[in-house]
Enzyme design. Structure first.
Site, PDB file in Angstrom:
ATOM      1  N   SER A  32       0.835  -1.193   0.000  1.00 24.27           N
ATOM      2  CA  SER A  32       0.000   0.000   0.000  1.00 24.27           C
ATOM      3  C   SER A  32       0.874   1.248   0.000  1.00 24.27           C
ATOM      4  CB  SER A  32      -0.881   0.028   1.248  1.00 24.27           C
ATOM      5  OG  SER A  32      -1.715  -1.089   1.273  1.00 24.27           O
ATOM      6  N   HIS A  69      -4.390  -0.929  -5.071  1.00 25.18           N
ATOM      7  CA  HIS A  69      -3.603  -2.037  -5.608  1.00 25.18           C
ATOM      8  C   HIS A  69      -4.164  -2.336  -6.986  1.00 25.18           C
ATOM      9  CE1 HIS A  69      -1.776  -3.586  -1.807  1.00 25.18           C
ATOM     10  NE2 HIS A  69      -2.762  -2.916  -1.281  1.00 25.18           N
ATOM     11  N   ARG A  89      -0.479  -7.353  -4.278  1.00 23.65           N
ATOM     12  CA  ARG A  89      -0.241  -8.684  -3.705  1.00 23.65           C
ATOM     13  C   ARG A  89      -1.575  -9.264  -3.266  1.00 23.65           C
ATOM     14  NH1 ARG A  89       2.866  -5.889   0.442  1.00 23.65           N
ATOM     15  NH2 ARG A  89       4.572  -7.369   0.336  1.00 23.65           N
ATOM     16  N   THR A  90      -1.584 -10.569  -3.068  1.00 26.68           N
ATOM     17  CA  THR A  90      -2.724 -11.217  -2.420  1.00 26.68           C
ATOM     18  C   THR A  90      -2.443 -11.230  -0.928  1.00 26.68           C
ATOM     19  OG1 THR A  90      -3.218 -12.580  -4.342  1.00 26.68           O
ATOM     20  CG2 THR A  90      -4.006 -13.390  -2.214  1.00 26.68           C
ATOM     21  N   HIS A  91      -3.411 -10.753  -0.154  1.00 24.76           N
ATOM     22  CA  HIS A  91      -3.227 -10.714   1.299  1.00 24.76           C
ATOM     23  C   HIS A  91      -3.787 -11.963   1.967  1.00 24.76           C
ATOM     24  CE1 HIS A  91      -2.577  -6.400   0.487  1.00 24.76           C
ATOM     25  NE2 HIS A  91      -1.860  -6.428   1.595  1.00 24.76           N
ATOM     26  N   GLU A 190      -5.328  -3.119  14.641  1.00 24.63           N
ATOM     27  CA  GLU A 190      -5.177  -3.630  16.001  1.00 24.63           C
ATOM     28  C   GLU A 190      -5.975  -2.790  16.994  1.00 24.63           C
ATOM     29  OE1 GLU A 190      -2.545  -2.828  13.933  1.00 24.63           O
ATOM     30  OE2 GLU A 190      -2.601  -4.929  13.290  1.00 24.63           O
ATOM     31  N   SER A 209       0.959  -8.153   5.938  1.00 22.70           N
ATOM     32  CA  SER A 209       1.599  -8.830   4.797  1.00 22.70           C
ATOM     33  C   SER A 209       3.029  -9.195   5.134  1.00 22.70           C
ATOM     34  CB  SER A 209       1.576  -7.903   3.574  1.00 22.70           C
ATOM     35  OG  SER A 209       2.433  -6.790   3.766  1.00 22.70           O
ATOM     36  N   ASN A 232       0.826   5.360   9.031  1.00 20.71           N
ATOM     37  CA  ASN A 232       0.026   5.840  10.171  1.00 20.71           C
ATOM     38  C   ASN A 232       0.710   5.400  11.456  1.00 20.71           C
ATOM     39  OD1 ASN A 232      -1.348   3.110   9.044  1.00 20.71           O
ATOM     40  ND2 ASN A 232      -1.454   3.124  11.270  1.00 20.71           N
TER      41      ASN A 232
HETATM   42  I1  8IG Z   1      -1.194   0.900   5.835  1.00 20.88           I
HETATM   43  O1  8IG Z   1      -1.796   0.174  11.638  1.00 20.88           O
HETATM   44  C1  8IG Z   1      -1.433  -0.123   7.472  1.00 20.88           C
HETATM   45  N1  8IG Z   1      -1.551  -1.440   7.440  1.00 20.88           N
HETATM   46  N2  8IG Z   1      -2.125  -4.353  10.996  1.00 20.88           N
HETATM   47  N3  8IG Z   1      -1.970  -2.069  11.328  1.00 20.88           N
HETATM   48  C2  8IG Z   1      -1.992  -3.142  10.501  1.00 20.88           C
HETATM   49  N4  8IG Z   1      -1.863  -3.034   9.194  1.00 20.88           N
HETATM   50  C3  8IG Z   1      -1.703  -1.795   8.701  1.00 20.88           C
HETATM   51  C4  8IG Z   1      -1.679  -0.654   9.488  1.00 20.88           C
HETATM   52  C5  8IG Z   1      -1.816  -0.800  10.879  1.00 20.88           C
HETATM   53  N5  8IG Z   1      -1.508   0.395   8.687  1.00 20.88           N
END
Ligand code: 8IG
Length: 269
Positions: A32, A69, A89-91, A190, A209, A232
């Site tokens: 991303s 994506h 990608r495939t997650h 989370e 990922s 973030n």
């Molecule tokens: I962009 O804060 C992204 N992907 N698990 N936590 C998780 N995945 C993420 C986050 C995040 N930000």
């Protein structure tokens, strides 16, 4: 050779036919926020796009599922090197199984790649990392409770994230930090309590990922470089709620820095 490796071999053969490139040297998997960086890379002198195909043109690839994506694969040439770029990608959270998650990695190995650069967008726990900060992955903690490897095949993951390639990155950009990446299954972010656990177990990057792909790459004998784009601050570190849009914006604003970093690194690998 397992059935999964056989399918990757077939995908690599079709890839060679469609791109006209028999051998790729370095694979790059975009997370991303990383697409603008690769577009910036292709604009640089000495880089040319050999071909771009849809992942669905190759055996074993499904359709892309996430905004930001695109389900495409770009072959880029630079001098006598060919770079194989997976623009998506495939997650794991898509529920298609771990083999689907690592199919691009195995296809890249079958296409000749001896090095793979795994990128992602992720949450960061260090308050000094503003959105758009790239961080080298020094090691990982895989909280998916899965492995891409089947059977009694005990693969060594010491130095999974190549110290040599990390050193090379820091030569290019001495300001790069390194940290441990923790993969959660997702797709939810989370809770603040879970981020507290991440801190307690030594992680500073959280995402959905990379770890399963890195394991498959090591199984295939590839040298692995992992770079996270902190888009973030992780939940509870700041007051801001988490949105996918900020991921895309962080990528756009960091594109030139990351494109420069990628092209310098690929040139030196
Ligand atoms: I962009 O804060 C992204 N992907 N698990 N936590 C998780 N995945 C993420 C986050 C995040 N930000």
């Amino acid at each position: 050779m397992t059935e999964h490796h056989q399918r990757a071999r077939e995908a690599a053969d079709v890839l060679a036919g469609l791109t006209g490139v028999d051998h790729h040297d370095i694979a790059l998997v975009l997370g991303s926020g990383w697409l603008p960086a690769v577009d910036a890379l292709a604009d640089r002198d000495g880089w040319t796009v050999n071909a771009e195909i849809a992942t669905t043109d190759l055996p074993g690839f499904g359709a892309a599922a996430v905004a930001g994506h695109s389900g495409r694969i770009r072959s880029i040439g630079s001098g006598d090197r060919n770079l194989l770029v997976f623009l998506s990608r495939t997650h794991f959270y898509e529920g298609k199984g771990v083999a689907a998650v690592v199919h691009p990695v195995r296809t890249a190995a079958a296409a000749g790649c001896e090095t793979i650069v795994l990128t992602n967008g992720c949450g960061g726990l260090r308050e000094t990392w503003s959105p758009g900060t790239p961080v080298l992955i020094s090691d990982h903690i895989n909280l998916t409770a899965h492995s891409p490897i089947e059977g009694a095949h005990f693969v060594d993951l010491t130095d999974l994230y190549s110290p040599r390639l990390r050193r090379l990155c820091r030569e290019v950009d001495p300001s790069l930090d390194e940290a441990v990446y923790v993969q959660f299954p997702g797709p939810h972010y989370e809770t603040p309590a879970e981020i507290g656990m991440v801190r307690a177990i030594g992680g500073e990057l959280v995402g959905m990922s990379t770890t399963l792909e890195a394991i498959a790459a090591r199984e295939a004998g590839m040298e692995v470089l992992g770079i996270s784009l902190v888009t973030n601050l992780a939940a509870g570190i700041s007051d801001a709620p988490l949105h996918h849009e900020e991921v895309l914006e962080a990528g756009r604003s960091a594109a030139v820095r990351m494109g420069g970093l990628l092209s310098e690194i690929v040139g030196r690998i």
